[in-house]
Design a protein around this motif. Sequence first.
Motif, PDB file in Angstrom:
ATOM      1  N   GLU A 122       0.827  -1.197   0.000  1.00  0.00           N
ATOM      2  CA  GLU A 122       0.000   0.000   0.000  1.00  0.00           C
ATOM      3  C   GLU A 122       0.866   1.253   0.000  1.00  0.00           C
ATOM      4  O   GLU A 122       1.872   1.340   0.677  1.00  0.00           O
ATOM      5  CB  GLU A 122      -0.899  -0.008   1.246  1.00  0.00           C
ATOM      6  CG  GLU A 122      -1.845   1.176   1.327  1.00  0.00           C
ATOM      7  CD  GLU A 122      -2.710   1.118   2.579  1.00  0.00           C
ATOM      8  OE1 GLU A 122      -3.454   2.069   2.814  1.00  0.00           O
ATOM      9  OE2 GLU A 122      -2.605   0.106   3.312  1.00  0.00           O
ATOM     10  N   ARG A 123       0.426   2.257  -0.767  1.00  0.00           N
ATOM     11  CA  ARG A 123       1.144   3.530  -0.794  1.00  0.00           C
ATOM     12  C   ARG A 123       0.680   4.426   0.349  1.00  0.00           C
ATOM     13  O   ARG A 123      -0.468   4.369   0.759  1.00  0.00           O
ATOM     14  CB  ARG A 123       0.942   4.234  -2.136  1.00  0.00           C
ATOM     15  CG  ARG A 123       1.733   3.564  -3.234  1.00  0.00           C
ATOM     16  CD  ARG A 123       1.756   4.389  -4.495  1.00  0.00           C
ATOM     17  NE  ARG A 123       2.745   3.838  -5.420  1.00  0.00           N
ATOM     18  CZ  ARG A 123       3.995   4.226  -5.490  1.00  0.00           C
ATOM     19  NH1 ARG A 123       4.433   5.180  -4.689  1.00  0.00           N
ATOM     20  NH2 ARG A 123       4.825   3.676  -6.346  1.00  0.00           N
ATOM     21  N   ARG A 124       1.619   5.253   0.836  1.00  0.00           N
ATOM     22  CA  ARG A 124       1.296   6.180   1.920  1.00  0.00           C
ATOM     23  C   ARG A 124       2.208   7.393   1.838  1.00  0.00           C
ATOM     24  O   ARG A 124       3.158   7.425   1.039  1.00  0.00           O
ATOM     25  CB  ARG A 124       1.449   5.503   3.284  1.00  0.00           C
ATOM     26  CG  ARG A 124       2.875   5.097   3.623  1.00  0.00           C
ATOM     27  CD  ARG A 124       2.978   4.640   5.062  1.00  0.00           C
ATOM     28  NE  ARG A 124       4.283   4.158   5.431  1.00  0.00           N
ATOM     29  CZ  ARG A 124       5.320   4.915   5.766  1.00  0.00           C
ATOM     30  NH1 ARG A 124       5.209   6.246   5.734  1.00  0.00           N
ATOM     31  NH2 ARG A 124       6.473   4.388   6.114  1.00  0.00           N
ATOM     32  N   GLN A 125       1.945   8.382   2.659  1.00  0.00           N
ATOM     33  CA  GLN A 125       2.782   9.559   2.741  1.00  0.00           C
ATOM     34  C   GLN A 125       3.968   9.279   3.684  1.00  0.00           C
ATOM     35  O   GLN A 125       3.798   8.628   4.713  1.00  0.00           O
ATOM     36  CB  GLN A 125       1.977  10.752   3.285  1.00  0.00           C
ATOM     37  CG  GLN A 125       0.791  11.138   2.408  1.00  0.00           C
ATOM     38  CD  GLN A 125       1.242  11.601   1.032  1.00  0.00           C
ATOM     39  OE1 GLN A 125       2.124  12.436   0.917  1.00  0.00           O
ATOM     40  NE2 GLN A 125       0.631  11.040   0.003  1.00  0.00           N
ATOM     41  N   PRO A 129       9.150  13.986   4.287  1.00  0.00           N
ATOM     42  CA  PRO A 129       9.218  13.883   2.820  1.00  0.00           C
ATOM     43  C   PRO A 129      10.497  14.409   2.187  1.00  0.00           C
ATOM     44  O   PRO A 129      10.827  14.030   1.065  1.00  0.00           O
ATOM     45  CB  PRO A 129       8.014  14.706   2.370  1.00  0.00           C
ATOM     46  CG  PRO A 129       7.805  15.705   3.458  1.00  0.00           C
ATOM     47  CD  PRO A 129       8.166  14.994   4.728  1.00  0.00           C
ATOM     48  N   LEU A 146       6.812  12.136  -2.645  1.00  0.00           N
ATOM     49  CA  LEU A 146       5.375  12.417  -2.721  1.00  0.00           C
ATOM     50  C   LEU A 146       4.557  11.304  -2.070  1.00  0.00           C
ATOM     51  O   LEU A 146       3.599  11.554  -1.356  1.00  0.00           O
ATOM     52  CB  LEU A 146       4.959  12.600  -4.176  1.00  0.00           C
ATOM     53  CG  LEU A 146       5.686  13.728  -4.928  1.00  0.00           C
ATOM     54  CD1 LEU A 146       5.290  13.716  -6.396  1.00  0.00           C
ATOM     55  CD2 LEU A 146       5.361  15.076  -4.289  1.00  0.00           C
ATOM     56  N   ASP A 147       4.924  10.061  -2.361  1.00  0.00           N
ATOM     57  CA  ASP A 147       4.315   8.903  -1.701  1.00  0.00           C
ATOM     58  C   ASP A 147       5.259   7.730  -1.860  1.00  0.00           C
ATOM     59  O   ASP A 147       6.182   7.762  -2.679  1.00  0.00           O
ATOM     60  CB  ASP A 147       2.914   8.588  -2.247  1.00  0.00           C
ATOM     61  CG  ASP A 147       2.903   8.231  -3.723  1.00  0.00           C
ATOM     62  OD1 ASP A 147       3.670   7.337  -4.119  1.00  0.00           O
ATOM     63  OD2 ASP A 147       2.147   8.845  -4.490  1.00  0.00           O
ATOM     64  N   LEU A 148       5.035   6.697  -1.049  1.00  0.00           N
ATOM     65  CA  LEU A 148       5.923   5.551  -1.105  1.00  0.00           C
ATOM     66  C   LEU A 148       5.190   4.294  -0.678  1.00  0.00           C
ATOM     67  O   LEU A 148       4.125   4.349  -0.051  1.00  0.00           O
ATOM     68  CB  LEU A 148       7.135   5.755  -0.202  1.00  0.00           C
ATOM     69  CG  LEU A 148       6.940   5.615   1.313  1.00  0.00           C
ATOM     70  CD1 LEU A 148       8.251   5.262   1.990  1.00  0.00           C
ATOM     71  CD2 LEU A 148       6.419   6.915   1.902  1.00  0.00           C
ATOM     72  N   SER A 149       5.771   3.151  -1.059  1.00  0.00           N
ATOM     73  CA  SER A 149       5.331   1.854  -0.577  1.00  0.00           C
ATOM     74  C   SER A 149       6.593   1.113  -0.156  1.00  0.00           C
ATOM     75  O   SER A 149       7.694   1.667  -0.213  1.00  0.00           O
ATOM     76  CB  SER A 149       4.590   1.082  -1.680  1.00  0.00           C
ATOM     77  OG  SER A 149       5.500   0.634  -2.667  1.00  0.00           O
ATOM     78  N   ALA A 153       8.700   4.399  -4.787  1.00  0.00           N
ATOM     79  CA  ALA A 153       8.278   5.734  -4.373  1.00  0.00           C
ATOM     80  C   ALA A 153       8.141   6.642  -5.582  1.00  0.00           C
ATOM     81  O   ALA A 153       8.702   6.384  -6.655  1.00  0.00           O
ATOM     82  CB  ALA A 153       9.292   6.326  -3.392  1.00  0.00           C
ATOM     83  N   ASP A 198      11.145   4.693   6.810  1.00  0.00           N
ATOM     84  CA  ASP A 198      11.186   6.146   6.993  1.00  0.00           C
ATOM     85  C   ASP A 198      12.565   6.607   7.462  1.00  0.00           C
ATOM     86  O   ASP A 198      13.067   7.643   7.013  1.00  0.00           O
ATOM     87  CB  ASP A 198      10.104   6.576   7.971  1.00  0.00           C
ATOM     88  CG  ASP A 198       8.712   6.579   7.343  1.00  0.00           C
ATOM     89  OD1 ASP A 198       8.438   7.492   6.554  1.00  0.00           O
ATOM     90  OD2 ASP A 198       7.946   5.648   7.617  1.00  0.00           O
TER      91      ASP A 198
END
Length: 202
Positions: A122-125, A129, A146-149, A153, A198
């Motif tokens: 699933e992608r998320r913020q 960033p 911008l978003d990543l899984s 990314a 992260d």
Amino acid sequence: MSAVAKKSVLPRITERRRHQRVKVNLLGRFMLENKTEYPCQVINMSPGGMAMITPIRGEIGERVIAYIDHIGRIEGKIVRKIEGGFAITVDATVRKRDKLASQLTWLANRHLLDLPEDRRHERRQPKQPITKLILPDGSEHICRVLDLSLSGAAIKTTVRPAVGKEVSIGKIRARIVRHLEEGLAVEFAAVQDSAEIDKNLR
């Protein structure tokens, strides 16, 4: 997915679990026993072994540690030399071999199923960033994730390296898979740990 697509995919999983070799084109790096690191290209692989094109060939029986895009860390021993490289057996637990079989199944079928990346992730913020995009020449560029899984990314940047180039996003090795209107989409060299991703992006 249609019934026809299912029939074309599912029998292949069974074959790979019997250590059927799969043709692949994966980049990575490896170390021989002298700890010197070299680039490599894996041309075929199974849960029990793989063949690599390499700039230097080790000796039969020599231990190898490799880090392969989309696969991660692999350990083994050289069992034969091939033109332009060598083949190794993979030293792994049953659980690791099962994971390798699943990864190879996904790699072999993602183009058939038109999957640009592993959509199980699933992608998320990101929590933070702002990070660095590091190019093969060592130059560093500030970018925004911008978003990543766990497998890739999308980043906002004015830098436009060619598709296929290896880069780093923070501490994570990745490969550019397409250009976006304001940046790049990348696939990570290996599926990331959800608890560490992260931190490694910073």
